[in-house]
Design a protein around this motif. Structure first.
Motif: not given
Length: 419
Positions: A39-47, A248-253, A312-313, A387-397
């Motif tokens: 979902e985060q990656l999709q935010l930058s698809q337009e680029m 870097s933009t690794s976690k931006i784009t 993320l929040k 703990l690194a929760p960013t990549s999983v769905e909320l239900a899985d987390l």
């Protein structure tokens, strides 16, 4: 904490039975690495479709960015990243998709090149605030640099410890720092820590600060607090050549197709650019321009990162909710409540972290290896879990946190029963 009553014994027994059910029907959840979600990656698809017109391929200086040239990066990218890092354009080099490669480049340049390479003065040592970023430590170890763990608190590295060590040992050549939402604790370096790093007297005249500002704009709240600029502080202290700042933009784009940057004094940048000229004629300028057109400026970048925060929040809030429900009245666990970044750090009872992580693995929940955030993976107290929760769905987390809580409580009670 001993199990001296029937109630405690029954509670441990119920936890063990619940765990046995998971052994029979294991999960398949992985929260080992701090990577953006789909979902985060999709935010930058337009680029990806932003370079279409002939004018898009011309930099401000009318250079065709499809061709060779611009060793240190296109003008527009240097302006954008210098604004992020708090440097001048002339103090900034634009790299490829990984800031780690720039860090490795700086270290190898200092080790083997220049007028007086570090390796002529071996052994070389580095200060490693711990818990910290495992890839910093593995890089340092790979290069044959001895690592010295430094205690961390809510303000950053223990500066009494740092100042004492650097003053007495000239083979200590640098320190790793993640100043904003530090990996994994999420703390922000205080102004006092930054000022002391900038001003401190060091036995080594070529001591450096590796300032990895990986989470400079990765806020989860509206506070948007950041650490004081280390380059400015060092200039004011008369130590302008001490800091090297990275982002870097690794976690931006896109982590796999981002842009990185390094900033330092003009003298350091000139030295680094000279070494770079033997390796490349320039990094991917088309990707630099895509990022400039998409992110535009720091105001637009802020709006983009607010979209990330909305995703993320809720995950970070869920972790706090689950931990509070289970451990708020307990002395089995403490944890961080970061205002940004990508991680939550758990401090378990001494001697429990490795067994907790192994028990989770047996029932299909993978978290970062216990001790990974310490040099050579060696945490003497065995009490650290990231703990690194960013990549999983909320239900899985939510499911993962239930199991994490179960294993922490079960292993901690067993350990307490031994004492």
């Amino acid at each position: 904490m001993g199990l001296n009553n029937d109630k405690a014994t029954r509670h441990l027994s119920s936890l063990e039975k619940e765990y046995e059910n998971y052994l029979e029907y294991p999960l398949n959840l992985n929260i080992t690495r701090g990577i953006p979600s789909e979902e985060q990656l999709q935010l930058s698809q337009e680029m990806l479709g932003m370079l279409n017109d002939p004018e898009d391929f011309l930099s401000k200086n009318k250079m065709d960015i499809r061709n060779y040239g611009e060793l240190t990066g296109i003008i527009e990218a240097k302006e954008l990243f210098s604004a992020i890092l708090g440097s001048e354009s002339r103090e900034t080099i634009i790299g490829g998709n990984s800031s780690l490669s720039l860090m490795y480049f700086v270290l190898t340049t200092k080790l083997f090149m220049g007028s007086v390479p570090w390796k002529t003065k071996s052994p070389i040592k580095f200060l490693c605030p711990s818990p910290g970023y495992d890839r910093h430590f593995s890089m340092t170890e790979k290069l044959g640099i001895e690592m010295i763990p430094i205690e961390m608190d809510e303000n950053g590295p223990n500066m009494d410890q740092v100042e004492r060590l650097v003053l007495q040992d000239q083979t200590i050549k640098g320190i790793w720092c993640v100043p904003n939402y530090s990996n994994p604790t999420g703390i922000i370096y205080s102004d006092e820590v930054v000022n002391r790093l900038a001003k401190m007297k060091t036995s080594a005249t070529d001591f450096i600060i590796m300032w990895d500002n990986a989470y400079a704009v990765h806020h989860l709240t509206q506070e948007n607090k950041v650490a004081k600029n280390i380059l400015t502080a060092c200039k004011e202290a008369g130590n302008s050549e001490r800091p090297w700042m990275f982002c870097s933009t690794s976690k931006i784009t896109f982590p796999g197709a981002g842009v990185s940057a390094v900033a330092a004094s003009e003298k350091n940048i000139t030295m680094l650019a000279n070494e770079l000229s033997y390796q490349t004629i320039g990094h991917d300028k088309l990707n630099q321009m895509r990022h400039v057109k998409f992110l535009k400026n720091t105001n637009q970048l802020k709006k983009h990162m607010e979209k990330h925060a909305l995703i993320l929040k809720p995950k970070f809030d869920l972790i706090q909710k689950k931990l509070n429900e289970r451990f708020n009245e307990s002395n089995l666990l403490t944890w961080t409540n970061p205002k940004g970044g990508y991680f939550v750090h758990l401090t378990t009872m001494d001697g429990c972290a490795t067994e907790i992580v192994e028990s989770l693995d047996r029932i299909g929940v993978k978290v970062t290896k216990a001790g990974a955030t310490y040099p050579s993976g060696n945490n003497p107290r065995d009490n650290s879990i990231r703990l690194a929760p960013t990549s999983v769905e909320l239900a899985d987390l939510e499911q993962a946190m239930d199991v994490i809580g179960l294993c922490i409580e079960m292993i901690s009670l067993r350990e307490g029963n031994k004492k």
